[in-house]
Design a protein around this motif. Sequence first.
Motif, PDB file in Angstrom:
ATOM      1  N   PRO A 161       0.810  -1.206   0.000  1.00 30.69           N
ATOM      2  CA  PRO A 161       0.000   0.000   0.000  1.00 30.69           C
ATOM      3  C   PRO A 161       0.853   1.270   0.000  1.00 30.69           C
ATOM      4  O   PRO A 161       2.005   1.238   0.410  1.00 30.69           O
ATOM      5  N   GLU A 165       7.451  13.729  -3.879  1.00 29.33           N
ATOM      6  CA  GLU A 165       6.335  12.808  -3.657  1.00 29.33           C
ATOM      7  C   GLU A 165       6.059  11.927  -4.881  1.00 29.33           C
ATOM      8  O   GLU A 165       5.327  10.955  -4.792  1.00 29.33           O
ATOM      9  N   LYS A 206       1.206   9.039  -2.404  1.00 33.36           N
ATOM     10  CA  LYS A 206       2.532   8.535  -2.744  1.00 33.36           C
ATOM     11  C   LYS A 206       2.449   7.374  -3.731  1.00 33.36           C
ATOM     12  O   LYS A 206       1.673   6.453  -3.560  1.00 33.36           O
ATOM     13  N   HIS A 207       3.268   7.431  -4.754  1.00 32.98           N
ATOM     14  CA  HIS A 207       3.377   6.314  -5.677  1.00 32.98           C
ATOM     15  C   HIS A 207       4.199   5.205  -5.051  1.00 32.98           C
ATOM     16  O   HIS A 207       5.068   5.455  -4.246  1.00 32.98           O
ATOM     17  N   ARG A 208       4.003   4.002  -5.518  1.00 31.38           N
ATOM     18  CA  ARG A 208       4.833   2.898  -5.081  1.00 31.38           C
ATOM     19  C   ARG A 208       5.251   2.062  -6.278  1.00 31.38           C
ATOM     20  O   ARG A 208       4.692   1.019  -6.523  1.00 31.38           O
ATOM     21  N   SER A 240       7.713   1.990   4.647  1.00 26.05           N
ATOM     22  CA  SER A 240       6.956   0.795   4.269  1.00 26.05           C
ATOM     23  C   SER A 240       7.762  -0.149   3.397  1.00 26.05           C
ATOM     24  O   SER A 240       7.324  -1.241   3.081  1.00 26.05           O
ATOM     25  N   THR A 252       2.741   4.545   0.733  1.00 25.80           N
ATOM     26  CA  THR A 252       3.453   4.825   1.979  1.00 25.80           C
ATOM     27  C   THR A 252       2.852   6.000   2.723  1.00 25.80           C
ATOM     28  O   THR A 252       2.824   6.031   3.921  1.00 25.80           O
ATOM     29  N   TRP A 253       2.454   7.001   2.012  1.00 23.65           N
ATOM     30  CA  TRP A 253       1.763   8.094   2.646  1.00 23.65           C
ATOM     31  C   TRP A 253       0.850   8.726   1.612  1.00 23.65           C
ATOM     32  O   TRP A 253       0.843   8.297   0.460  1.00 23.65           O
TER      33      TRP A 253
END
Lengths: 564, 73
Positions: free
Chosen positions: A211, B47, A217-219, B71, A213-214
């Motif tokens: 998921p 971001e 935010k992309h992952r 994370s 991170t904040w």
Amino acid sequence: MSLDRIANKVIETDVLVIGGGMGGCPVSAKAREHGLTVTMMEKAKPERSGSGSVGLDHHGGPFPREGLTVLDLVERDVKMFERIGMPLPDVNIRYQVIANAFWAMEEMEKLGASMMWDDGKPNFVPSAYGGPRVGLRVHFQNVKPKLAAASRKRGVDILERTVAIDLLTNGERVVGATGVNIRTGQFIVVKARATIIGTGSFNRNYEPETPQTWVHKHRYNFCPASICGDGLAMAYRAGAELVSMDQVAGMPTFRHRDDLSEPFGNFVQNDGVPLKCYTWNGKEISFPNYARYYELEKKGLTPIYFSLEHLSEDYMKRVDVCTTEERFISLKMAEDRGFDRLTHRYESMPPHPMGLQHRVSGIRSDEFSKTSLKGLHVIGDSMAGDGGGSGASTTGLLLGDSIHDDISEADEPVIDPDQVESQKQIMLAPLSRQEGTMPLELECAVRYACGFYGGVLHAEGKLREGLRRLATLQREFLPKLTVKNPHYLIGYLEVRNIIELSILEMQAIMERKETRGNFIRTDYPNRDPAMDGKIICQSLLDGRPVIEVKDQIGLKPEYGEARK
Amino acid sequence: MGRQGNNMAAKIEFKNCNGCGLCYDRCPQDVIAWDEDKDMPVVAYEEECWHCGICWMECPKRAIDIVYPVSFW
């Protein structure tokens, strides 16, 4: 009003290539070799853009060899995709890619991408699982800088940092596209006799790994391909047909413990030695499909892990070489986290709504990249039924070698200034708003809706709710997006496409009322024989969405005769 | 500190940066902008960083580090 007054820049070209990736660079370079003028629209910079941007460790081919003919490999491909419940929309596309694998290898060499291993010879690798991939290991960390240099050297006009807004049409013919430079805000019109879409696949409506991170935010660690389906959405709006949008499945990716991922190809394409798979408490199992994974989960036996411990040290060294060639950053990450490749376990990605991808979905075309719209061609992962770096480069090279035939037949393209003006207004709208929602915030909401209501386990109630939510996001929030400067237009134009394609995906899933391979409808748990060899097609007819179930296109007799 | 910000995905050590501009030129996400006054790169859209590591790979001076969010652990 004249185009010059609407646009900051108007370019006339024979060929417009949207996307400068593993397909876009080869098609541009080859088309230039045939004397055509070529303009490439690339939202980043082709030296480091697309799924090859951080490198590639393998070139899939597959290559017919050692008693395996082209037809053998095509048949194995067809069976493999059928087994996972993903019928190939057009088998002839696979035929062309496989039949031209060696030719494409030679052409890639000419473009500066060395296909040879350290000993100066091609390093073919068998698949560990008896699948159709008989690929090649390659030193491709810098394949994109080399392909980009080949395009530049041949005189391709490259519009860097320029994101496409929409295709321009004249009746059922595509006559170019509009775009915006995200660093300067320049609005650009490209008038083209032929337009090629090479924007990759569409996967960005799902979380890639874990998921966010904040907030906002992309992952997408490791692979910065934008995979937002720009080309698919643009083609759909222009009237082209999208195929197999229901076919979304997990990428069989490894994770080091939590979310340090390794590309699957690194492991299975080495010595042809299958990896051992274990439950969390050490019981050896065979690699499970989705249904089997859920059985394991019910029994409390997940997560599952892969082990490389039984493989030779030499093999391990080669795994490191592969990682160096593709996702180099993962070596740093492993080091930062104290990950030991020899002794630590690799967690397998579970089939949850993360890392999902459309492997066979895309724009419908024939095996020569022609779509149903005159003047519009498609290559690589944007095509329905092909994919990966080798598919992209091969389809790109093939089209680059033949598109001059279509150009010579093409009339002068005529552009409607009103259409250009309306596309400009779409682009300008969020820049003019002082307050509103940020594109990334909306994208996160779309991903949440897709992950929660779409994902892996489908059912009508969830799909209906997901569609309701997506329609609300599209209707209520897309018109309220705000961006502070042109840089953010990229996110705005991307999320516009992501929402559109997410809705189409859920509508397609709703249409397939069965469970087949890794496609699971919990409300229809059995395979529906009436859907054997069927694919779901979507298009706009007079502005209204049409969804149809059509037949998968089998191998043409003339290709099949090659066996005789 | 000589570093760009406190919680950035990509951190630039300006002491080592020679201002060649490769990171600004190559970042696929356009995360890095150019500070015209200092004639140096600046992490402008942190971001949006995908942690792909291209700036880190390309930097000839190893002036860039990639810092992973919580994370990832």
